[in-house]
Design a protein around this motif. Structure first.
Motif, PDB file in Angstrom:
ATOM      1  N   LEU A 150       0.837  -1.201   0.000  1.00 31.85           N
ATOM      2  CA  LEU A 150       0.000   0.000   0.000  1.00 31.85           C
ATOM      3  C   LEU A 150       0.874   1.253   0.000  1.00 31.85           C
ATOM      4  CD1 LEU A 150      -2.661  -1.063   2.669  1.00 31.85           C
ATOM      5  CD2 LEU A 150      -2.825  -1.238   0.179  1.00 31.85           C
ATOM      6  N   LEU A 151       0.715   2.076  -1.012  1.00 31.17           N
ATOM      7  CA  LEU A 151       1.440   3.349  -1.126  1.00 31.17           C
ATOM      8  C   LEU A 151       2.961   3.164  -1.065  1.00 31.17           C
ATOM      9  CD1 LEU A 151      -0.734   5.723   1.114  1.00 31.17           C
ATOM     10  CD2 LEU A 151      -1.086   5.050  -1.258  1.00 31.17           C
ATOM     11  N   HIS A 152       3.437   1.978  -1.419  1.00 29.67           N
ATOM     12  CA  HIS A 152       4.882   1.692  -1.395  1.00 29.67           C
ATOM     13  C   HIS A 152       5.486   1.956  -0.023  1.00 29.67           C
ATOM     14  CE1 HIS A 152       4.747   1.319  -5.771  1.00 29.67           C
ATOM     15  NE2 HIS A 152       4.121   2.483  -5.813  1.00 29.67           N
ATOM     16  N   ARG A 153       4.737   1.653   1.012  1.00 32.17           N
ATOM     17  CA  ARG A 153       5.194   1.951   2.371  1.00 32.17           C
ATOM     18  C   ARG A 153       6.439   1.168   2.745  1.00 32.17           C
ATOM     19  NH1 ARG A 153       2.703   3.773   6.381  1.00 32.17           N
ATOM     20  NH2 ARG A 153       4.903   4.016   6.987  1.00 32.17           N
ATOM     21  N   LYS A 154       7.259   1.804   3.591  1.00 30.34           N
ATOM     22  CA  LYS A 154       8.448   1.205   4.170  1.00 30.34           C
ATOM     23  C   LYS A 154       8.413   1.433   5.679  1.00 30.34           C
ATOM     24  CE  LYS A 154      10.110   0.314   0.051  1.00 30.34           C
ATOM     25  NZ  LYS A 154      10.086  -1.089  -0.464  1.00 30.34           N
ATOM     26  N   PRO A 155       9.093   0.577   6.459  1.00 27.55           N
ATOM     27  CA  PRO A 155       9.179   0.831   7.900  1.00 27.55           C
ATOM     28  C   PRO A 155       9.663   2.257   8.166  1.00 27.55           C
ATOM     29  CG  PRO A 155      10.027  -1.346   7.397  1.00 27.55           C
ATOM     30  CD  PRO A 155       9.771  -0.685   6.069  1.00 27.55           C
ATOM     31  N   SER A 156       9.109   2.855   9.196  1.00 25.13           N
ATOM     32  CA  SER A 156       9.396   4.279   9.442  1.00 25.13           C
ATOM     33  C   SER A 156       9.408   4.588  10.925  1.00 25.13           C
ATOM     34  CB  SER A 156       8.359   5.163   8.743  1.00 25.13           C
ATOM     35  OG  SER A 156       7.046   4.828   9.159  1.00 25.13           O
ATOM     36  N   HIS A 157      10.186   5.605  11.267  1.00 24.22           N
ATOM     37  CA  HIS A 157      10.273   6.139  12.628  1.00 24.22           C
ATOM     38  C   HIS A 157      10.617   5.063  13.651  1.00 24.22           C
ATOM     39  CE1 HIS A 157       7.532   9.276  10.713  1.00 24.22           C
ATOM     40  NE2 HIS A 157       8.723   9.837  10.873  1.00 24.22           N
ATOM     41  N   LEU A 158      11.623   4.279  13.297  1.00 21.10           N
ATOM     42  CA  LEU A 158      12.053   3.223  14.217  1.00 21.10           C
ATOM     43  C   LEU A 158      12.731   3.801  15.454  1.00 21.10           C
ATOM     44  CD1 LEU A 158      13.345   0.569  11.656  1.00 21.10           C
ATOM     45  CD2 LEU A 158      11.044   0.904  12.585  1.00 21.10           C
ATOM     46  N   ALA A 159      13.147   5.066  15.383  1.00 15.32           N
ATOM     47  CA  ALA A 159      13.706   5.726  16.570  1.00 15.32           C
ATOM     48  C   ALA A 159      12.661   5.915  17.656  1.00 15.32           C
ATOM     49  CB  ALA A 159      14.321   7.072  16.183  1.00 15.32           C
ATOM     50  N   ASP A 160      11.369   5.780  17.304  1.00 12.51           N
ATOM     51  CA  ASP A 160      10.308   5.881  18.324  1.00 12.51           C
ATOM     52  C   ASP A 160      10.398   4.759  19.353  1.00 12.51           C
ATOM     53  OD1 ASP A 160       9.333   8.106  17.045  1.00 12.51           O
ATOM     54  OD2 ASP A 160       7.521   7.139  16.257  1.00 12.51           O
ATOM     55  N   ARG A 161      11.207   3.731  19.073  1.00 13.18           N
ATOM     56  CA  ARG A 161      11.373   2.643  20.041  1.00 13.18           C
ATOM     57  C   ARG A 161      12.110   3.108  21.296  1.00 13.18           C
ATOM     58  NH1 ARG A 161      13.489  -1.882  15.639  1.00 13.18           N
ATOM     59  NH2 ARG A 161      11.425  -2.431  14.772  1.00 13.18           N
ATOM     60  N   ALA A 162      12.855   4.185  21.157  1.00 14.43           N
ATOM     61  CA  ALA A 162      13.610   4.717  22.300  1.00 14.43           C
ATOM     62  C   ALA A 162      13.490   6.241  22.288  1.00 14.43           C
ATOM     63  CB  ALA A 162      15.070   4.281  22.235  1.00 14.43           C
ATOM     64  N   ALA A 163      12.273   6.717  22.457  1.00 11.93           N
ATOM     65  CA  ALA A 163      12.001   8.148  22.372  1.00 11.93           C
ATOM     66  C   ALA A 163      12.177   8.821  23.730  1.00 11.93           C
ATOM     67  CB  ALA A 163      10.580   8.371  21.862  1.00 11.93           C
ATOM     68  N   GLU A 164      12.587  10.079  23.689  1.00 13.37           N
ATOM     69  CA  GLU A 164      12.748  10.853  24.916  1.00 13.37           C
ATOM     70  C   GLU A 164      11.461  11.615  25.220  1.00 13.37           C
ATOM     71  OE1 GLU A 164      15.274  10.340  26.625  1.00 13.37           O
ATOM     72  OE2 GLU A 164      16.765   9.557  25.221  1.00 13.37           O
ATOM     73  N   VAL A 165      11.219  11.839  26.507  1.00 16.72           N
ATOM     74  CA  VAL A 165      10.022  12.542  26.967  1.00 16.72           C
ATOM     75  C   VAL A 165      10.402  13.977  27.299  1.00 16.72           C
ATOM     76  CG1 VAL A 165       8.169  12.576  28.669  1.00 16.72           C
ATOM     77  CG2 VAL A 165       9.106  10.381  27.881  1.00 16.72           C
ATOM     78  N   TYR A 166       9.542  14.906  26.901  1.00 19.44           N
ATOM     79  CA  TYR A 166       9.805  16.332  27.083  1.00 19.44           C
ATOM     80  C   TYR A 166       8.616  17.011  27.743  1.00 19.44           C
ATOM     81  CZ  TYR A 166      13.725  15.631  23.889  1.00 19.44           C
ATOM     82  OH  TYR A 166      14.885  15.194  23.306  1.00 19.44           O
ATOM     83  N   ALA A 167       8.909  18.129  28.402  1.00 20.87           N
ATOM     84  CA  ALA A 167       7.842  18.939  28.977  1.00 20.87           C
ATOM     85  C   ALA A 167       6.981  19.505  27.857  1.00 20.87           C
ATOM     86  CB  ALA A 167       8.437  20.071  29.810  1.00 20.87           C
ATOM     87  N   PRO A 168       5.682  19.703  28.097  1.00 15.37           N
ATOM     88  CA  PRO A 168       4.824  20.284  27.060  1.00 15.37           C
ATOM     89  C   PRO A 168       5.413  21.583  26.518  1.00 15.37           C
ATOM     90  CG  PRO A 168       3.482  19.471  28.846  1.00 15.37           C
ATOM     91  CD  PRO A 168       4.905  19.339  29.294  1.00 15.37           C
ATOM     92  N   PRO A 169       5.418  21.753  25.204  1.00 16.51           N
ATOM     93  CA  PRO A 169       6.048  22.933  24.604  1.00 16.51           C
ATOM     94  C   PRO A 169       5.199  24.194  24.756  1.00 16.51           C
ATOM     95  CG  PRO A 169       5.004  21.605  22.925  1.00 16.51           C
ATOM     96  CD  PRO A 169       4.856  20.838  24.210  1.00 16.51           C
ATOM     97  N   ARG A 170       5.861  25.330  24.746  1.00 24.51           N
ATOM     98  CA  ARG A 170       5.169  26.624  24.753  1.00 24.51           C
ATOM     99  C   ARG A 170       5.085  27.107  23.308  1.00 24.51           C
ATOM    100  NH1 ARG A 170       7.638  30.812  26.999  1.00 24.51           N
ATOM    101  NH2 ARG A 170       9.687  29.943  26.511  1.00 24.51           N
ATOM    102  N   ILE A 171       3.869  27.346  22.851  1.00 22.24           N
ATOM    103  CA  ILE A 171       3.646  27.655  21.436  1.00 22.24           C
ATOM    104  C   ILE A 171       2.787  28.900  21.301  1.00 22.24           C
ATOM    105  CG2 ILE A 171       2.566  26.824  19.298  1.00 22.24           C
ATOM    106  CD1 ILE A 171       3.318  23.978  20.197  1.00 22.24           C
ATOM    107  N   ASP A 172       3.184  29.799  20.421  1.00 24.66           N
ATOM    108  CA  ASP A 172       2.400  30.978  20.069  1.00 24.66           C
ATOM    109  C   ASP A 172       1.721  30.692  18.738  1.00 24.66           C
ATOM    110  OD1 ASP A 172       1.326  33.400  19.362  1.00 24.66           O
ATOM    111  OD2 ASP A 172       3.235  34.475  19.241  1.00 24.66           O
ATOM    112  N   MET A 173       0.426  30.393  18.776  1.00 25.53           N
ATOM    113  CA  MET A 173      -0.254  30.019  17.545  1.00 25.53           C
ATOM    114  C   MET A 173      -0.565  31.213  16.651  1.00 25.53           C
ATOM    115  SD  MET A 173      -0.380  26.902  16.848  1.00 25.53           S
ATOM    116  CE  MET A 173      -1.663  26.728  15.610  1.00 25.53           C
ATOM    117  N   GLU A 174      -0.596  32.425  17.205  1.00 26.32           N
ATOM    118  CA  GLU A 174      -0.803  33.592  16.350  1.00 26.32           C
ATOM    119  C   GLU A 174       0.367  33.765  15.388  1.00 26.32           C
ATOM    120  OE1 GLU A 174      -1.757  37.171  18.360  1.00 26.32           O
ATOM    121  OE2 GLU A 174      -3.549  36.373  19.323  1.00 26.32           O
TER     122      GLU A 174
END
Length: 611
Positions: A150-174
């Protein structure tokens, strides 16, 4: 001219007239139909659109053998759609019952021909659409377990197996800008591989995944989706299990708003497997494109935003229900997770967590989520003989009463799950509360009926707000759940009109379900589909939206021009402040999403069972 030539010319003229080809002076018209089709005994409407007033328009329905099987006269003139198409008239095809493939031809002072459509049993029409929806989910898989067909898919984002956790980001949506020069790491690594891409980009959200997984599980429980549907529901619930540690619920993988020092998912148009090839050590701008941050919904051990807690609990409880007989150990495990997450819900939240930034998925309602969670827990407990069933039923009733008395009640959709909650809770309560639940299930239907009465195409949704198409399918769900619960058929026509509108009987003549019908979306805003020149069959797009949202389209050097010539064949059909653009950069109308698609899937599953 010889007599023989005159005769030939006369035959040709009569044939052209009979087939609805243009006559001298006839107004050229377009005809909009549900391109998938109609069940034999439901209302069937097509719509004639013309640029000039049409005094008299006759129509006929023609089968594939060229036989006329129904004829009639166009109905009264409706409100004009826009300044170009000033005439809209309804063609009532309801007397057409025989299964088959047909098209509509119009003659008289207007001339035109519709796309082909079918008349068939509901199951034959809608089960294939639901199967295509499941196929789309399979093509959205992230991680190692993808379907390369399907859609020529390949394995992806294998780094998600060892992901780091971060504090919620501060974002200015304007300013659409990340205010943090760098993200603040708080923990990890954690394994959050898998799941589905949320939309046309590659972010993953607990908010949308739990909603979509719950709908897939409802379709599995109450429909006939088979092993493919069960596999996708399992894929979704397994990823949600990774997002819950027993102490904290993670809300999101990846980030979409950045700055000069932090590049994000939304800064690059690429294939997902390209992220794995990046050389992006800490401190490099692309670090968080390859090593995607994980953001928690709350600090470890603290209460969880109740909207997330409720819908995640509902998804695990539904998994317990569908596995209660075939895999009791898994069912018991998932009931335990559902109970843990539900118990952690914040009962008095100052603010709700959906995504970072919350503007991606604004939500004000949460009582419906807790009603949904408690209801599915009660049903799962009954299926497994768990003694907590009565307690969860009592809590579900309390959440429902609070919801019914609140001012945060919306239509069925991602931001309000009350329709699904009410439908399941109605079987667990006394008659008085059941009547209140059913009345509230009908509330958005009554509002939509009023809206549809003023629309020439009978749409019960807004053309100028986001999510018009999933809202239409949400109305289908509400109407069919009401009919299933009560036998009430008062909203049958409304339900049919919303499905028809989403599948082609709309001003643009486009089916908003990719691959459904002869004129569906061809250039969805979806990076993988765009770069592989494939079509994500079964995906559902946002649909029409306010014209102001098209002032700036997505534009990346790698984006493949689609349509190739850059033209917009639908421009003349825009109207009433609404626009639809079938363009890979038109995120406001052509972006796909898992919550759009799961809502359509549940609608099709319920529609397939109507007799």
């Amino acid at each position: 001219m010889t007599k023989s030539k005159i005769a030939v010319a006369l035959v040709a003229l009569l044939t052209a007239t009979a087939c609805g080809s243009p006559r001298t002076g006839a107004e050229q018209a377009v005809i909009r139909v549900d391109q998938v089709g109609y069940a034999p005994h439901e209302a069937k409407h097509a719509y004639l659109m013309a640029k000039l007033p049409v005094d008299k328009a006759e129509f006929r329905v023609v089968d594939r053998a060229g036989r006329t099987v129904l004829s009639g006269v166009a109905g009264a003139r409706e409100r004009p759609w826009n300044s170009t198409f000033r005439t809209v008239r309804v063609l009532d095809l309801s007397a057409l019952h025989a299964p088959g493939s047909y098209h509509v031809e119009v003659s008289g002072t207007a001339s035109g021909r519709s796309p082909e459509f079918r008349v068939a049993a509901a199951k034959d029409l809608f089960d294939p659409l639901a199967a295509d929806n499941v196929r789309f989910f399979r093509s959205q898989r992230d991680g190692a377990d993808v379907d390369e067909t399907l859609l020529h898919r390949k394995p992806s984002h294998l780094a998600d197996r060892a992901a780091e956790v971060y504090a919620p980001p501060r974002i200015d949506m304007e300013a659409h800008r990340l205010l943090d020069q760098e993200l603040t790491r708080t923990g990890g690594p954690v394994d959050v591989e898998g799941g589905w891409f949320d939309a046309g980009d590659f972010l993953k959200f607990t908010h949308t995944t739990s909603y979509s997984t719950a709908q897939l599980l409802l379709a599995q429980r109450d429909g006939t989706g088979g092993s493919a549907l069960a596999a996708e529901a399992r894929h979704g619930i397994d990823w949600l299990a990774r997002m819950w540690t027993g102490d904290v619920l993670y809300a999101q993988v990846g980030i979409g708003v950045g700055n000069e020092t932090v590049r994000t998912d939304h800064d690059v148009w690429r294939l997902p497997e390209d992220d794995d090839r990046l050389d992006a050590p800490p401190g490099s701008p692309d670090h968080h494109v390859k090593h995607r941050p994980v953001f928690p919904a709350s600090r470890p051990g603290e209460p969880v935003s109740p909207n997330l807690a409720g819908r995640v609990a509902a998804a695990f409880a539904l998994s317990a229900q569908v596995n209660a007989q075939a895999d009791r150990a898994r069912a018991v495990e998932h009931l335990g997770i559902a109970a843990q997450v539900y118990a952690r819900a914040d009962r008095g939240p100052a603010a709700l967590v959906t995504a970072y930034p919350p503007e991606y998925y604004p939500e004000s309602s949460w009582l419906d989520d807790l009603e949904f969670g408690a209801t599915e827990l009660a049903l799962a407990a009954r299926a497994l003989g768990d003694s907590r069933a009565d307690d969860w039923t009592a809590e579900a009733r309390q959440w429902a009463e609070r919801y019914l008395d609140s001012d945060s009640r919306g239509p069925a959709g991602l931001a309000d799950v009350s329709a699904m909650a009410h439908a399941d809770l109605a079987g667990l309560v006394d008659q008085q509360q059941r009547e209140r639940l059913v009345d509230d299930l009908r509330r958005p239907l009554r509002a939509a009926a009023s809206t549809a009465g003023d629309d020439p195409f009978r749409a019960g949704v807004s053309y100028v707000d986001f999510d018009s198409v999933p809202h239409a399918f949400g109305l289908v769900i509400s109407g069919l759940l009401n009919r299933k619960l009560t036998g009430d058929r008062a909203f049958d026509d409304l339900v049919t009109w919303q499905r028809n509108w989403a599948l082609g009987a709309n001003p643009w003549g486009v089916s908003f379900v990719v691959g459904a019908g002869s004129a569906s979306v061809r250039c969805p805003s979806h990076q993988v589909a765009n770069l592989t020149a494939e079509v994500p069959v079964g995906a559902v797009v946002n649909g029409p939206n306010g014209a102001q949202h098209f002032e700036e389209l997505n534009a990346f050097p790698a984006l493949r021009a689609c349509p190739a010539d850059g033209t917009n064949p639908y421009a003349e059909f825009d109207g009433n402040g609404a626009r639809f653009l079938d363009h890979a950069g038109a995120w406001a109308s052509a972006e796909v999403a898992i919550d759009f698609t799961s809502t359509a899937l549940l609608a099709f599953t319920l529609a397939a069972q109507v007799r």
